[in-house]
Structure formats: C-alpha cells, structure tokens
Design a protein around this motif. Structure first.
Motif: not given
Ligand code: GYE
Length: 341
Positions: A68-69, A72-75
């Motif tokens: 989940k980490t 992510t959207r940022e990735n």
C-alpha cells in the motif's frame, strides 16, 4: 484500458454524489474541483488490482503495508486492494472483478498453489498481465508475467542446517532428537517449501525423529491449539519447527501453559520462520531459539516491476528476495533497531 471502466465508475460515483443537489454544475460545490482534478490525475495513473490473502500474521500485515505504501498515487498508481480473508474463492472473485474493471495490472498473492488455471486464463484472455507475489501458482508459465517472493525451500534447509550445528555445539549430535512441526496453510508455497527444505536435512540425520506434523494455518491461535495437542500426546519433545512466527508465539504460550520451558535455556527448542520484530523480542526474552528470515517488503519490488512493464520493458520471470537468519548468539537488541517489520 482499465482507465475507461474505472473512470466511468468514478464519474458515476461523482455524478451520484453531485446529483444529490439537482441542477448543480461542476464548480458549484467545494468538492467538484478536487473531484475533477482527481479524475484528470487518475487518467495518468497505472490501475492495479491487488488480491491479498488476508491478515493472518505479522508478516502478512507488513506485506500489505509495504504494497500500500509503494503503489500510491504519488508513485503513479491507482490501487484497488482486496483482502480475501484467507479464502481462495474470495481471491478468485477479486481477480474476476479486476478483470471486469479492466485494470492495467493484477497482483496476486495466492493462498495456495493450485486452482488458478481458469481465472488466470481469463486474465490472459482479457490481456491483463498478472504479477504473482509471495507464494507461487502451479499453472502454465504463460499465465503470469512474473513471480517475486522468497526461496522457501532454502529457508527450510537453512533451518535444518542451523539445528544440526546447534545440536553439535551442545554435544547432542548423536542423541535421539524428537521433533514436531507446526505447518502453515496446507498447499501454500511457504508450507510446501519449508517442510520440504527441512525434510532434506532431516533425512541426513537418522537420530532426528519427526513425531508429527500438523497445520496451524499460519495463525497464533491455531499454533497454540496444535502445539497444546502435541504436548498432550508426547511428553519428550526436544524441538518444535514453526513454519511462521505467529504459530511460534502460540507454541510458546502452549509450552508455558503445559508447565514446560522453551528457548535456548529451556527444554524445548523453538525454531521459527519470518523474523518479524515480535520474534526478535521473543528471542531476546529467551523464548525462541532462532528465526529464519522471510522478507515481506515486496511493495518496492512490485512497484519496480510494474514501472518497467508499463514503460514497455521486460522483467525476469522469477525474482527472489534476499534473506538471512537470526539466533540468540547475535546482538539482537541492536539488530532489532534496524528492522523494518
Ligand atoms: O511466512 C506467514 C504468512 O507466505 C511467506 O504467510 C508467507 C507466509 C509467512 O502468513 O507468516
């Protein structure tokens, strides 16, 4: 491809949400700008459906957190995560839903090795690449893109080799050694590999006697229950092999409840797999002798694989994680400070 359906779904969701106040135009509500930008942003995201087994152990929870980490959207990912609650039928349903949603990629952490042919064929027919993570699948190799996880056989062999050395160190190499095994979920790669790997070493030692092996399903409660039964049947167990840490925690509780002692200075040696933080604490407390590492931090590797695939590259079919082991002769307190799970 996945974006079309997903975006339809998102659009419908937003329309419904906005539709509550009839006649509202985009921009009227405080949220719609954000929704609009989410929609725009999601167009560039890689849509990934992840089917996770459940939350049966510390290892599993660390694995889920890592995925989940990482996705992510940022990735650059839009993650659809499904927890199958330890049921293969739920995993099959989840994969079918991902196919219906036309996701870009499917990540499958399969509970057992068999029974995946039909649904993986469906994913292939839909043109959706499948990355298998953690445990393996027993299907035609063409039905998945790659697999990333641990070498469970090697883990089992390492545990056997460690036990042989430890017994020698104690001058007990010729003594009869009576063992029991708490196995993982039957048919799971982690169970099959660890059992087989350890069995290879067991075969080389005629004085090691495996009294019984039974499944504790990788959970603490089941581990405690099965160990409790073993202790009622056999009153001279020397070693318990626990195919994951949580079953080892249960075994330690059962041993203590039976009025016995365990760990390096106790009657029963406890060997475990995973090496999560709580296993370090149990080794420091003197309850567990050794923990054979299995790395649950699959998220960054999965992210790397998906990034390569989505930019048109190819990846190795089989990718192993690096692993080691820990025992009470080491500086565990300091090592624990560096552990990520
Ligand atoms: O050892 C156990 C978990 O498949 C490697 O599954 C994984 C195993 C892990 O429940 O704790």
């Amino acid at each position: 491809m996945g974006r079309r359906i997903l975006l339809c779904g998102l659009t419908l969701f937003f329309l419904c949400a906005a539709g509550c106040s009839a006649g509202k135009k985009a921009g009227d509500s405080g949220n719609s700008d954000r929704e609009q930008s989410e929609l725009e942003a999601s167009e560039n995201l890689i849509v990934v459906g992840v089917s996770q087994i459940g939350a049966e152990s510390d290892w599993r929870n660390a694995c889920t957190k890592s995925i989940k980490t990482s996705l992510t959207r940022e990735n650059g990912f839009y993650l659809i995560f499904d927890d199958a609650q330890q049921k293969q039928e739920n995993q099959i349903k989840a994969v079918r839903n991902f196919i219906l949603q036309e996701v870009d990629y499917i990540v499958l952490c399969p509970i057992v090795e068999t029974g995946w042919d039909a649904v993986l064929q469906e994913a292939r027919d839909a043109g959706i690449p499948v990355v298998v993570a953690d445990r393996q699948v027993d299907v035609d190799e063409d039905l998945y893109t790659c697999w990333v996880g641990a070498d469970f056989r090697k883990e089992g062999e390492t545990a056997g080799g460690w036990l042989a050395e430890e017994l020698e160190r104690q001058g007990r190499e010729d003594e009869e050694i009576r063992l029991v095994t708490l196995q993982g979920t039957v048919g799971a790669s982690a169970q099959i590999g660890r059992t087989e790997g350890f069995a290879r070493v067991l075969k080389e030692h005629e004085n090691w006697k495996m009294l019984e092996m039974a499944s504790g399903d990788f959970t603490q409660a089941k581990g405690e229950e099965v160990m409790g039964e073993f202790l009622k049947k056999y009153d001279d167990i020397d070693v318990v092999i626990c195919e994951n840490d949580n079953m080892a925690f249960g075994a330690v509780d059962a041993i203590k409840a039976a009025g016995k002692t365990c760990g390096p200075s106790g009657e029963i040696m406890v060997l475990s797999f995973d090496a999560v933080s709580a296993a370090f604490e149990a080794m420091i407390d003197g309850d567990i002798n050794a923990a054979f590492e299995c790395n649950p931090l699959l998220g960054p590797k999965i992210r790397e694989i998906l990034d390569i695939l989505s930019s048109g590259g190819t990846v190795d079919k089989i990718q192993y994680m690096e692993e080691t082991y820990f025992d009470t002769s080491m500086d565990l307190e300091n090592i624990l400070k560096t552990r990520m799970y």
